[in-house]
Design a protein around this motif. Structure first.
Motif, PDB file in Angstrom:
ATOM      1  N   GLU A  85       0.849  -1.197   0.000  1.00 25.61           N
ATOM      2  CA  GLU A  85       0.000   0.000   0.000  1.00 25.61           C
ATOM      3  C   GLU A  85       0.884   1.247   0.000  1.00 25.61           C
ATOM      4  O   GLU A  85       1.972   1.252   0.571  1.00 25.61           O
ATOM      5  CB  GLU A  85      -0.960   0.012   1.196  1.00 25.61           C
ATOM      6  N   ILE A  86       0.404   2.263  -0.686  1.00 25.31           N
ATOM      7  CA  ILE A  86       1.105   3.546  -0.739  1.00 25.31           C
ATOM      8  C   ILE A  86       0.093   4.663  -0.535  1.00 25.31           C
ATOM      9  O   ILE A  86      -0.929   4.729  -1.232  1.00 25.31           O
ATOM     10  CB  ILE A  86       1.830   3.765  -2.084  1.00 25.31           C
ATOM     11  N   ALA A  87       0.357   5.522   0.433  1.00 28.15           N
ATOM     12  CA  ALA A  87      -0.474   6.696   0.678  1.00 28.15           C
ATOM     13  C   ALA A  87       0.311   7.930   0.228  1.00 28.15           C
ATOM     14  O   ALA A  87       1.428   8.158   0.686  1.00 28.15           O
ATOM     15  CB  ALA A  87      -0.836   6.806   2.153  1.00 28.15           C
ATOM     16  N   TRP A  88      -0.289   8.703  -0.662  1.00 26.75           N
ATOM     17  CA  TRP A  88       0.373   9.865  -1.245  1.00 26.75           C
ATOM     18  C   TRP A  88      -0.062  11.139  -0.511  1.00 26.75           C
ATOM     19  O   TRP A  88      -1.151  11.199   0.060  1.00 26.75           O
ATOM     20  CB  TRP A  88       0.009   9.974  -2.719  1.00 26.75           C
ATOM     21  N   PRO A  89       0.762  12.168  -0.540  1.00 23.34           N
ATOM     22  CA  PRO A  89       0.414  13.418   0.151  1.00 23.34           C
ATOM     23  C   PRO A  89      -0.882  14.063  -0.339  1.00 23.34           C
ATOM     24  O   PRO A  89      -1.517  14.819   0.402  1.00 23.34           O
ATOM     25  CB  PRO A  89       1.623  14.324  -0.148  1.00 23.34           C
ATOM     26  N   ASP A  90      -1.306  13.754  -1.587  1.00 22.88           N
ATOM     27  CA  ASP A  90      -2.536  14.360  -2.114  1.00 22.88           C
ATOM     28  C   ASP A  90      -3.796  13.620  -1.669  1.00 22.88           C
ATOM     29  O   ASP A  90      -4.905  13.966  -2.076  1.00 22.88           O
ATOM     30  CB  ASP A  90      -2.486  14.432  -3.640  1.00 22.88           C
ATOM     31  N   HIS A  93      -4.679   6.672  -1.831  1.00 24.35           N
ATOM     32  CA  HIS A  93      -4.196   5.532  -1.043  1.00 24.35           C
ATOM     33  C   HIS A  93      -4.345   4.275  -1.895  1.00 24.35           C
ATOM     34  O   HIS A  93      -5.439   3.737  -2.044  1.00 24.35           O
ATOM     35  CB  HIS A  93      -4.984   5.401   0.265  1.00 24.35           C
ATOM     36  N   ASP A  94      -3.236   3.831  -2.467  1.00 25.97           N
ATOM     37  CA  ASP A  94      -3.229   2.632  -3.303  1.00 25.97           C
ATOM     38  C   ASP A  94      -2.996   1.404  -2.419  1.00 25.97           C
ATOM     39  O   ASP A  94      -2.038   1.371  -1.641  1.00 25.97           O
ATOM     40  CB  ASP A  94      -2.113   2.707  -4.353  1.00 25.97           C
ATOM     41  N   ARG A  95      -3.865   0.398  -2.545  1.00 23.01           N
ATOM     42  CA  ARG A  95      -3.694  -0.814  -1.746  1.00 23.01           C
ATOM     43  C   ARG A  95      -4.454  -1.970  -2.376  1.00 23.01           C
ATOM     44  O   ARG A  95      -5.363  -1.763  -3.185  1.00 23.01           O
ATOM     45  CB  ARG A  95      -4.180  -0.599  -0.315  1.00 23.01           C
ATOM     46  N   VAL A  96      -4.086  -3.171  -1.969  1.00 24.70           N
ATOM     47  CA  VAL A  96      -4.764  -4.369  -2.453  1.00 24.70           C
ATOM     48  C   VAL A  96      -5.817  -4.786  -1.430  1.00 24.70           C
ATOM     49  O   VAL A  96      -5.884  -4.242  -0.318  1.00 24.70           O
ATOM     50  CB  VAL A  96      -3.763  -5.523  -2.678  1.00 24.70           C
ATOM     51  N   GLU A  97      -6.650  -5.749  -1.800  1.00 26.86           N
ATOM     52  CA  GLU A  97      -7.691  -6.222  -0.890  1.00 26.86           C
ATOM     53  C   GLU A  97      -7.125  -7.209   0.127  1.00 26.86           C
ATOM     54  O   GLU A  97      -6.185  -7.947  -0.150  1.00 26.86           O
ATOM     55  CB  GLU A  97      -8.816  -6.893  -1.686  1.00 26.86           C
ATOM     56  N   ARG A  98      -7.744  -7.226   1.300  1.00 20.12           N
ATOM     57  CA  ARG A  98      -7.346  -8.163   2.351  1.00 20.12           C
ATOM     58  C   ARG A  98      -8.016  -9.513   2.116  1.00 20.12           C
ATOM     59  O   ARG A  98      -9.246  -9.588   1.996  1.00 20.12           O
ATOM     60  CB  ARG A  98      -7.762  -7.623   3.724  1.00 20.12           C
ATOM     61  N   PRO A  99      -7.243 -10.595   2.047  1.00 21.96           N
ATOM     62  CA  PRO A  99      -7.850 -11.922   1.879  1.00 21.96           C
ATOM     63  C   PRO A  99      -8.479 -12.406   3.186  1.00 21.96           C
ATOM     64  O   PRO A  99      -7.947 -12.163   4.274  1.00 21.96           O
ATOM     65  CB  PRO A  99      -6.670 -12.802   1.467  1.00 21.96           C
ATOM     66  N   MET A 100      -9.605 -13.099   3.077  1.00 21.68           N
ATOM     67  CA  MET A 100     -10.302 -13.600   4.265  1.00 21.68           C
ATOM     68  C   MET A 100      -9.452 -14.607   5.032  1.00 21.68           C
ATOM     69  O   MET A 100      -9.617 -14.778   6.246  1.00 21.68           O
ATOM     70  CB  MET A 100     -11.632 -14.234   3.853  1.00 21.68           C
ATOM     71  N   ALA A 101      -8.524 -15.274   4.345  1.00 19.82           N
ATOM     72  CA  ALA A 101      -7.679 -16.274   5.002  1.00 19.82           C
ATOM     73  C   ALA A 101      -6.874 -15.690   6.155  1.00 19.82           C
ATOM     74  O   ALA A 101      -6.499 -16.409   7.093  1.00 19.82           O
ATOM     75  CB  ALA A 101      -6.730 -16.903   3.983  1.00 19.82           C
ATOM     76  N   LEU A 102      -6.617 -14.378   6.119  1.00 21.61           N
ATOM     77  CA  LEU A 102      -5.826 -13.767   7.192  1.00 21.61           C
ATOM     78  C   LEU A 102      -6.535 -13.846   8.541  1.00 21.61           C
ATOM     79  O   LEU A 102      -5.892 -13.910   9.587  1.00 21.61           O
ATOM     80  CB  LEU A 102      -5.488 -12.317   6.854  1.00 21.61           C
ATOM     81  N   ASP A 103      -7.866 -13.836   8.542  1.00 19.69           N
ATOM     82  CA  ASP A 103      -8.595 -13.944   9.806  1.00 19.69           C
ATOM     83  C   ASP A 103      -8.321 -15.295  10.467  1.00 19.69           C
ATOM     84  O   ASP A 103      -8.105 -15.378  11.681  1.00 19.69           O
ATOM     85  CB  ASP A 103     -10.095 -13.766   9.574  1.00 19.69           C
ATOM     86  N   ARG A 104      -8.313 -16.357   9.675  1.00 21.99           N
ATOM     87  CA  ARG A 104      -8.014 -17.689  10.208  1.00 21.99           C
ATOM     88  C   ARG A 104      -6.568 -17.778  10.670  1.00 21.99           C
ATOM     89  O   ARG A 104      -6.263 -18.400  11.688  1.00 21.99           O
ATOM     90  CB  ARG A 104      -8.284 -18.754   9.142  1.00 21.99           C
ATOM     91  N   ILE A 105      -5.676 -17.124   9.934  1.00 23.22           N
ATOM     92  CA  ILE A 105      -4.258 -17.150  10.284  1.00 23.22           C
ATOM     93  C   ILE A 105      -4.015 -16.443  11.613  1.00 23.22           C
ATOM     94  O   ILE A 105      -3.251 -16.917  12.459  1.00 23.22           O
ATOM     95  CB  ILE A 105      -3.433 -16.520   9.145  1.00 23.22           C
ATOM     96  N   VAL A 106      -4.675 -15.307  11.818  1.00 21.61           N
ATOM     97  CA  VAL A 106      -4.543 -14.585  13.083  1.00 21.61           C
ATOM     98  C   VAL A 106      -5.011 -15.457  14.249  1.00 21.61           C
ATOM     99  O   VAL A 106      -4.373 -15.501  15.306  1.00 21.61           O
ATOM    100  CB  VAL A 106      -5.330 -13.259  13.044  1.00 21.61           C
ATOM    101  N   THR A 107      -6.110 -16.158  14.058  1.00 17.28           N
ATOM    102  CA  THR A 107      -6.627 -17.042  15.117  1.00 17.28           C
ATOM    103  C   THR A 107      -5.606 -18.121  15.471  1.00 17.28           C
ATOM    104  O   THR A 107      -5.356 -18.398  16.652  1.00 17.28           O
ATOM    105  CB  THR A 107      -7.947 -17.693  14.666  1.00 17.28           C
TER     106      THR A 107
END
Length: 247
Positions: A85-90, A93-107
């Motif tokens: 992700e990149i946030a510009w001064p103007d 905010h460029d970013r990709v989507e969060r995969p649902m698998a991360l919720d299981r990984i955090v658990t």
């Protein structure tokens, strides 16, 4: 191991400056949440932005919002989540989507950390990390778990100083630096990147590929950097002096 010289004070003339945060601008602390931006660092960043006409960026493994929370109303570019992700001064905010698998990984990671007192779980928008800096003996088990979780979910294993992370693939600090160098405000300038960790090496390579240079912060190791500063304190001292030289 080749000994790297310190960077010259005029290295920032006409440059675009890219800075890692943890281990580069601030010393590593017991937990990621314990890191803080003191008044001296905030003032230094403000001087850098003015001296380099805004050609300053933080490039961190932390999420963009985490970096913003540390610096407040930052008037510089922020790349977070290892280039995802990149946030510009103007305001873009460029970013990709969060995969649902991360919720299981955090658990799974939290269950592991409960059984390994001293291991911390850091939740990120595009990744999840196990920090074992307070329990070095857990390095192998932490890495094995993260590797398994990454493989099962089709995500990327990211190693670093006393941590291992499972994150969205497709970017790194090198691709982030290249994307930022394509911006009109940075294009045509020479990139200088400062970082301390293995995760910073792609940005060291990218800086050199764009006609610039990397600066390693900390202990000597194999690196694509051209220069070295020995510590966070020495890095801040050099940045202060280099800023004054540009001004």
């Amino acid at each position: 191991m080749i000994t790297l010289p310190p960077p010259p004070l005029d290295l920032l003339r006409g440059a675009a400056l890219f800075l890692d945060f943890d281990g580069t601008l601030v010393d590593l602390v017991a937990t990621p949440d314990a890191a803080a931006v003191d008044d001296a660092l905030a003032a230094l960043m403000a001087r850098l932005v003015v001296a380099l006409d805004g050609r300053v960026a933080i490039v961190s493994g932390r999420p963009v919002e985490g970096v913003r929370a540390l610096f407040g109303n930052a008037d510089f570019t922020i790349s977070g989540s290892h280039g995802l992700e990149i946030a510009w001064p103007d305001g873009r905010h460029d970013r990709v989507e969060r995969p649902m698998a991360l919720d299981r990984i955090v658990t799974r990671m939290k269950a592991f950390a409960t059984a390994q007192t001293g291991v911390l779980v850091e939740e990120k928008p595009l990744g999840a990390a196990l920090h074992y800096r307070n329990l070095p003996a857990a390095e192998s088990a932490s890495t094995d778990l993260a590797r398994s979780l990454a493989a099962d979910a089709g995500l990327q294993l990211q190693t670093g100083k006393m941590m291992v992370e499972v994150r969205v693939p497709g970017a790194d600090k090198g691709t982030a630096l290249a994307a930022m160098m394509a911006a009109p405000t940075l294009a045509g300038h020479r990139p200088v990147f400062l970082g301390d960790d293995d995760t910073d090496e792609p940005a060291m390579v990218a800086a050199a590929a764009h006609g610039g240079a990397g600066i390693l912060v900390g202990a000597v190791r194999a690196t694509a950097a051209a220069y070295r500063l020995r510590s966070v304190a020495e890095t801040r001292t050099w940045l202060t002096a280099a800023t004054e030289r540009v001004a």
